[in-house]
Design a protein around this motif. Structure first.
Motif, PDB file in Angstrom:
ATOM      1  N   TRP A  89       0.888  -1.107   0.064  1.00  0.00           N
ATOM      2  CA  TRP A  89       0.024   0.006   0.079  1.00  0.00           C
ATOM      3  C   TRP A  89       0.821   1.302   0.018  1.00  0.00           C
ATOM      4  CZ3 TRP A  89      -4.414   0.239  -1.945  1.00  0.00           C
ATOM      5  CH2 TRP A  89      -5.295  -0.885  -1.681  1.00  0.00           C
ATOM      6  N   ALA A  90       2.016   1.134   0.535  1.00  0.00           N
ATOM      7  CA  ALA A  90       3.008   2.379   0.564  1.00  0.00           C
ATOM      8  C   ALA A  90       3.302   2.798  -0.948  1.00  0.00           C
ATOM      9  CB  ALA A  90       4.134   2.289   1.408  1.00  0.00           C
ATOM     10  N   PHE A  91       3.672   1.835  -1.552  1.00  0.00           N
ATOM     11  CA  PHE A  91       4.017   1.628  -2.990  1.00  0.00           C
ATOM     12  C   PHE A  91       2.921   2.257  -3.745  1.00  0.00           C
ATOM     13  CE2 PHE A  91       4.363   0.212  -7.348  1.00  0.00           C
ATOM     14  CZ  PHE A  91       5.646   0.554  -7.577  1.00  0.00           C
ATOM     15  N   ARG A  92       1.819   1.412  -3.640  1.00  0.00           N
ATOM     16  CA  ARG A  92       0.583   2.076  -4.369  1.00  0.00           C
ATOM     17  C   ARG A  92       0.071   3.603  -4.122  1.00  0.00           C
ATOM     18  NH1 ARG A  92      -3.424  -1.301  -6.089  1.00  0.00           N
ATOM     19  NH2 ARG A  92      -4.297   0.456  -6.943  1.00  0.00           N
ATOM     20  N   TYR A  93       0.240   3.875  -2.964  1.00  0.00           N
ATOM     21  CA  TYR A  93      -0.214   5.115  -2.684  1.00  0.00           C
ATOM     22  C   TYR A  93       0.803   6.400  -3.178  1.00  0.00           C
ATOM     23  CZ  TYR A  93      -3.753   3.977   0.711  1.00  0.00           C
ATOM     24  OH  TYR A  93      -4.587   3.090   1.270  1.00  0.00           O
ATOM     25  N   SER A 113      -6.226   6.431  -8.545  1.00  0.00           N
ATOM     26  CA  SER A 113      -5.060   7.430  -8.229  1.00  0.00           C
ATOM     27  C   SER A 113      -5.457   8.756  -8.005  1.00  0.00           C
ATOM     28  CB  SER A 113      -4.033   7.412  -9.394  1.00  0.00           C
ATOM     29  OG  SER A 113      -3.371   6.320  -9.628  1.00  0.00           O
ATOM     30  N   ARG A 114      -6.590   9.149  -8.521  1.00  0.00           N
ATOM     31  CA  ARG A 114      -7.083  10.666  -8.198  1.00  0.00           C
ATOM     32  C   ARG A 114      -7.482  10.721  -6.824  1.00  0.00           C
ATOM     33  NH1 ARG A 114     -11.746  13.281 -12.017  1.00  0.00           N
ATOM     34  NH2 ARG A 114     -11.662  15.464 -11.184  1.00  0.00           N
ATOM     35  N   THR A 115      -8.004   9.647  -6.097  1.00  0.00           N
ATOM     36  CA  THR A 115      -8.363   9.747  -4.745  1.00  0.00           C
ATOM     37  C   THR A 115      -7.652   9.558  -3.632  1.00  0.00           C
ATOM     38  OG1 THR A 115      -8.876   7.324  -4.432  1.00  0.00           O
ATOM     39  CG2 THR A 115     -10.231   8.339  -5.800  1.00  0.00           C
ATOM     40  N   THR A 142      -3.372  12.232   3.666  1.00  0.00           N
ATOM     41  CA  THR A 142      -3.287  11.243   4.987  1.00  0.00           C
ATOM     42  C   THR A 142      -2.895   9.919   4.485  1.00  0.00           C
ATOM     43  OG1 THR A 142      -5.695  10.550   4.643  1.00  0.00           O
ATOM     44  CG2 THR A 142      -5.115  12.552   5.993  1.00  0.00           C
ATOM     45  N   GLN A 143      -2.889   9.509   3.262  1.00  0.00           N
ATOM     46  CA  GLN A 143      -2.411   8.265   2.862  1.00  0.00           C
ATOM     47  C   GLN A 143      -1.076   8.462   2.166  1.00  0.00           C
ATOM     48  OE1 GLN A 143      -5.614   7.731  -0.188  1.00  0.00           O
ATOM     49  NE2 GLN A 143      -6.445   5.916   1.102  1.00  0.00           N
ATOM     50  N   THR A 152       5.239   7.912   2.310  1.00  0.00           N
ATOM     51  CA  THR A 152       6.592   8.268   2.045  1.00  0.00           C
ATOM     52  C   THR A 152       7.500   8.192   3.169  1.00  0.00           C
ATOM     53  OG1 THR A 152       5.997  10.695   2.576  1.00  0.00           O
ATOM     54  CG2 THR A 152       5.838  10.107   0.201  1.00  0.00           C
ATOM     55  N   ALA A 153       6.882   8.328   4.596  1.00  0.00           N
ATOM     56  CA  ALA A 153       7.596   8.150   5.543  1.00  0.00           C
ATOM     57  C   ALA A 153       7.959   6.460   5.593  1.00  0.00           C
ATOM     58  CB  ALA A 153       6.925   8.624   6.764  1.00  0.00           C
ATOM     59  N   PHE A 154       7.032   5.715   5.258  1.00  0.00           N
ATOM     60  CA  PHE A 154       7.244   4.204   5.188  1.00  0.00           C
ATOM     61  C   PHE A 154       8.466   4.212   4.380  1.00  0.00           C
ATOM     62  CE2 PHE A 154       7.006  -0.029   3.990  1.00  0.00           C
ATOM     63  CZ  PHE A 154       6.610  -0.807   4.980  1.00  0.00           C
TER      64      PHE A 154
END
Length: 394
Positions: A248-252, A284-286, A290-291, A296-298
């Protein structure tokens, strides 16, 4: 483009003269270029008719392509890419699906589909691609090729269309490691973090557990061959927190940047898009702050975690993908599920920015299966040298 293209790998642009040096380290080789890179005399289509219409004929060649021409390589043509480079299937609704030369009943993989198809059919000696979330490594796995996702920023993407700039990389394909290494000598400067003569081979058990039992069994002889050359692999755990957290970190991050790149195009021109690409961009638009901010910190934590695991001499040996390529006849849902499962391990190189080299060392059910080496940032050329040693051991 070649007069004969049984792979449907090349975009059918009218031929334009692209000069190359008469002599150089790549003399005698011809190459394909994913249609994300500018080449003087050609448009840059990005796999989408609206991008193509807006492109115009380019007057300058991307520096990475020019380096290959200056080294004596001859351009074979521009190759088909998945639409906006935002897929891993190799199926472009506008330009078709390039054919897998190693397993014709299976997908070629994307988004560097045309480049991998062209090389696997012997239509060129090597080809440039890009890799954001697996777009070199997946086609290399599927088509039985060597393919590198380099250290982020190691090979210039100037003059190429973006997808997610903090994740985008420029890689390439070849059928044999000798040709692959010749290209590396042109595109890569000396390693900033060369590996020592004796590396510490690491087997990430958690990554291997993502693969199907049949794939693990098929890769076992290749793993034994690698260990015979590089030494016994030490078992380790590579994930941070969980593969779900990494995924999920990558996807966001990818989604946020993809919308920043392509959102203005979509909102202004409403271009025709394949259903899967449209769905991906609408998602991606959504992506919210907060995600994205925790993602990026992860990424920073994961990069530090993997750097500590590898040190200056560690190399992960692991499956490139969790299994062989899906069948061309499989449903879109099955192919999308394959993509999502593969991203769990593919995102390691993306989040860290570290180099990953896929080697065509195994097969299952008559289809290729890649084994990867992943090393510290700046060890790209060292990884290729290890692959040369492994290839020489056969």
């Amino acid at each position: 483009m070649p007069l004969y293209d049984p792979a449907h790998a090349f975009v059918p642009y009218p031929d334009a003269a692209v000069p190359h040096a008469a002599t150089g380290p790549l003399t005698g080789l011809c190459f394909g270029v994913k249609d994300l890179f500018d080449i003087a005399g050609y448009p840059t289509g990005g796999g989408n008719p609206i991008v193509l219409a807006l492109s115009g004929i380019k007057t300058r060649t991307a520096p990475t392509v020019q380096r290959l021409l200056d080294a004596g390589a001859r351009l074979a043509g521009k190759t088909v890419t998945d639409e906006l480079a935002f897929s891993m299937t190799g199926n472009n609704v506008h330009f078709g699906a390039p054919l897998n030369g190693a397993a014709p009943d299976r997908i070629s993989g994307g988004s560097s589909s045309g480049s991998a198809a062209a090389v696997s059919h012997g239509l060129c000696d090597f080809a440039l691609g890009t890799d954001t979330g697996g777009s070199v490594r997946a086609p290399a796995n599927h088509c039985g090729l060597y393919g590198l996702r380099p250290t982020h920023g190691r090979v210039s993407l100037e003059g190429a269309l973006d997808l997610a700039p903090s994740l985008d990389t420029c890689g390439w394909f070849a059928r044999d490691v000798q040709t692959f290494a010749r290209v590396a000598d042109v595109l890569l400067q000396p390693d900033t973090a060369p590996l020592p003569p004796q590396v510490r081979l690491l087997r990430p058990l958690d990554v291997w557990a993502l693969s199907s039992p049949a794939a693990v069994a098929a890769l076992e002889p290749a793993l034994q061959r690698v260990q015979a050359v590089l030494g016994q692999a030490q078992p380790v755990q590579a994930q941070l927190d969980s593969f779900e957290a990494m995924y999920w970190a990558f996807r966001y991050i990818q989604g946020r940047e993809a919308w920043m790149t392509d959102g203005p195009l979509l909102e202004r021109y409403h271009p025709p898009l394949g259903a899967a690409v449209r769905q991906r961009l609408e998602w991606s638009r959504t992506v919210t702050d907060t995600q994205w901010v925790p993602a990026t910190a992860f990424r920073q934590r994961f990069r530090a975690h993997l750097a500590a695991l590898l040190g200056n001499d560690g190399v992960l040996v692991m499956p490139t993908m969790h299994d062989i390529a899906p069948l061309r006849a499989d449903s879109e849902e099955a192919v999308e599920d394959y993509r999502n499962r593969s991203t769990e391990s593919l995102c390691m190189a993306g989040l860290s920015g570290f180099p990953q080299l896929s080697m065509p060392l195994a097969t299952r059910a008559g289809a290729p299966l890649g084994l990867s080496l992943l090393g510290p940032a700046g060890s790209d050329r060292s990884l290729i040298a290890l692959a040369e040693r492994i290839a020489a051991s056969s």
